[in-house]
Design a protein around this motif. Structure first.
Motif, mmCIF file in Angstrom:
data_model
loop_
_atom_site.group_PDB
_atom_site.id
_atom_site.type_symbol
_atom_site.label_atom_id
_atom_site.label_comp_id
_atom_site.label_asym_id
_atom_site.label_seq_id
_atom_site.Cartn_x
_atom_site.Cartn_y
_atom_site.Cartn_z
ATOM 1 N N ASP A 180 0.827 -1.205 0.000
ATOM 2 C CA ASP A 180 0.000 0.000 0.000
ATOM 3 C C ASP A 180 0.861 1.255 0.000
ATOM 4 O OD1 ASP A 180 -2.296 -1.503 -0.016
ATOM 5 O OD2 ASP A 180 -2.668 -1.328 2.144
ATOM 6 N N ARG A 181 1.924 1.227 0.788
ATOM 7 C CA ARG A 181 2.815 2.398 0.833
ATOM 8 C C ARG A 181 3.516 2.609 -0.502
ATOM 9 N NH1 ARG A 181 3.354 0.316 6.031
ATOM 10 N NH2 ARG A 181 5.287 -0.825 5.619
ATOM 11 N N TYR A 182 3.908 1.520 -1.149
ATOM 12 C CA TYR A 182 4.497 1.647 -2.482
ATOM 13 C C TYR A 182 3.502 2.288 -3.444
ATOM 14 C CZ TYR A 182 8.806 -1.096 -1.826
ATOM 15 O OH TYR A 182 10.041 -1.528 -1.440
ATOM 16 N N ALA A 183 2.267 1.819 -3.427
ATOM 17 C CA ALA A 183 1.250 2.353 -4.337
ATOM 18 C C ALA A 183 1.041 3.843 -4.108
ATOM 19 C CB ALA A 183 -0.063 1.585 -4.156
ATOM 20 N N THR A 185 1.908 9.400 -5.818
ATOM 21 C CA THR A 185 2.363 10.749 -5.489
ATOM 22 C C THR A 185 3.451 11.216 -6.448
ATOM 23 O OG1 THR A 185 1.862 10.392 -3.145
ATOM 24 C CG2 THR A 185 3.389 12.179 -3.682
ATOM 25 N N ALA A 186 4.308 10.269 -6.880
ATOM 26 C CA ALA A 186 5.402 10.612 -7.787
ATOM 27 C C ALA A 186 4.933 10.784 -9.227
ATOM 28 C CB ALA A 186 6.483 9.537 -7.728
ATOM 29 N N GLY A 187 3.670 10.447 -9.495
ATOM 30 C CA GLY A 187 3.154 10.584 -10.852
ATOM 31 C C GLY A 187 3.558 9.463 -11.780
ATOM 32 N N ILE A 188 3.990 8.341 -11.221
ATOM 33 C CA ILE A 188 4.407 7.198 -12.035
ATOM 34 C C ILE A 188 3.172 6.437 -12.498
ATOM 35 C CG2 ILE A 188 5.647 4.995 -12.010
ATOM 36 C CD1 ILE A 188 7.536 6.295 -9.933
ATOM 37 N N ARG A 189 3.088 6.185 -13.781
ATOM 38 C CA ARG A 189 1.966 5.441 -14.355
ATOM 39 C C ARG A 189 2.218 3.953 -14.137
ATOM 40 N NH1 ARG A 189 -0.988 5.748 -19.259
ATOM 41 N NH2 ARG A 189 -2.572 4.082 -19.211
#
Length: 448
Positions: free
Chosen positions: A96-99, A104-108
């Motif tokens: 969950d923290r990774y997601a 937040t970083a805008g990674i698709r």
């Protein structure tokens, strides 16, 4: 129509996440493809659940040690269902923290498997297409499967973490760190354990310490059968017999773990068509900059032939992003001082070269300093097992090129020594440092 990014990463394990997040922090538009759970092997089927199980085995042994030094004796019984639920809850929190961080970083994040159709383009079976000037392969590795009769009766390391109850008698086929760690953990949790190995345990670690570990494993009740070349398994789940090439049969076991190595997840990625070179085992070949044989395509982590360690994959992914996106042309991961630990019982740690490697490189210029001692608490309890510390230095200046420790606490005490070795550590530095007494770490400073 293909969506355009600055960087595409295939694989959301340690190396892939590191490359993706580092690139995003540097301003890149990043796409991350992986049909599996975020975190890859380390979080879901490796380091994290393994360490949780190791802690459980340590607690069980501390109960036994407590009885030996005078506490009221009791037989601890692990509630596997509760333990598994707590462990899985913790791992779900990591995912969950990774997601959250990726969002937040805008990674698709695309939860699909992708393959390369060009050096700058990937495509999924669902028709999602994306392109970028840089594509990073970080698809990791999986447990090796053997083509032998009855293989399906046993389980792989991934499946151990799904057990609802401990096996009473388990055979572990293999001799690497996965085999050794599970043998020690299972034994610590009360299982009868047979290790069936072809030759040596833990190839690549210092032979003197490995043999000392084998002695302690056997003293703990682990049966190590050497020169055992398993050719088949027969029976049914819960009653499995293993047949070796010498005609000897082993068993009957209620569980078998095949721990016979890992293979890179490099198939089905379109690498052959592009001409991305791999070795005979399937590892993607890279140089010190993580470049493959095809410009614009890179690889990090266990899919390559580099050390299969999470921190190595993380460091390589970060350095690659700094070079590709951050403009640091010289950024690369090429550090020979890599610490590692086998979470056995007791744990065994290493930094740098083994004695065999050091002698092959430096010959007679190698100085070997070895010490053995019984940990204080073990001594009080009447246990006779010994810890081993070993330092390897080179030349008259005695620069340290290898540190090896077998014993309680070695997993924690070696990190600081790794920092020192990274900066350049000499014998004189150890001898002029005040030791912390009484500790296991001081034994490295007291060698002659």
């Amino acid at each position: 129509m293909s969506e355009r990014f600055d960087l595409i990463v295939l694989g959301a394990g340690s190396g892939g996440l590191s490359a993706a997040q580092s690139a995003a922090r540097l301003g890149a538009r990043v796409a991350l493809f992986d049909p599996d759970a975020l975190g890859g092997t380390c979080v879901n089927r490796g380091c994290v659940p393994k360490k949780a199980m190791w802690f459980a085995a340590q607690i069980a042994d501390m109960h036994r040690l407590g009885a030996e030094i005078g506490f009221e004796a009791s037989t601890p019984r692990l509630d596997w269902a509760r333990f598994r639920a707590l462990r899985d809850q913790y791992i779900a929190g990591i995912r969950d923290r990774y997601a959250t961080r990726l969002g937040t970083a805008g990674i698709r994040v695309i939860a699909q498997a992708a393959r390369l159709v060009a050096s700058d383009t990937v495509l999924t079976d669902q028709g999602v297409e994306a392109s970028a000037p840089h594509i990073v392969i970080a698809t990791g590795a999986s447990p090796r499967r053997l083509d032998l009769p009855g293989f399906e009766l046993g389980m792989l390391s991934d499946q151990v973490f799904m057990l609802d109850a401990p096996p009473q008698h388990i055979a572990i086929v293999g001799a690497g760190y996965v085999a050794v760690e599970f043998a020690c953990m299972m034994r610590g949790l009360g299982c009868r354990v047979d290790m069936l190995v072809r030759e040596h345990l833990l190839t690549g670690f210092d032979r003197e310490l490995v043999e000392a570990l084998a002695v302690q494993m056997q003293a703990h009740g682990i049966r190590i059968v050497r020169e055992a070349r398993i050719e088949s398994a027969r029976g049914e789940p819960g009653r499995i017999t293993l047949a070796a090439s010498d005609g000897i049969e082993h068993g009957v076991y209620d569980a078998v773990l095949w721990a016979v190595g890992r293979v890179p997840n490099s198939g089905g990625l379109g690498l052959e068509a592009l001409g991305v070179e791999r070795d005979e085992a399937g590892h993607v070949l890279v140089d010190v900059g993580q470049n493959t044989s095809v410009p614009g395509v890179y690889a990090v982590g266990d899919v390559t032939d580099r050390r299969a360690l999470t921190p190595v994959a993380v460091a390589a992914g970060r350095a690659l992003a700094e070079r590709l996106i951050g403009g640091q042309a010289q950024a690369k991961f090429d550090d020979p001082v890599i610490p590692s630990v086998v979470f056995s019982e007791p744990p065994m740690g290493a930094i740098g070269l083994t004695e065999q490697q050091a002698r092959a490189r430096y010959g007679d210029a190698v100085n070997v300093h070895t010490g053995r001692y019984t940990p204080l608490l073990w001594k009080v309890a009447g246990r006779s097992g010994q810890s081993v510390v070993k330092l390897l230095s080179v030349g008259e200046e005695r620069k340290l090129v290898g540190i090896h420790v077998l014993g309680v606490g070695s997993d924690e005490l070696l990190q600081g020594f790794a920092v020192a070795m990274h900066k350049g550590l000499y014998w004189r530095d150890l001898k002029s440092t005040i030791a912390i007494h009484p500790t296991a770490a001081e034994e490295l400073l007291l060698l002659h």
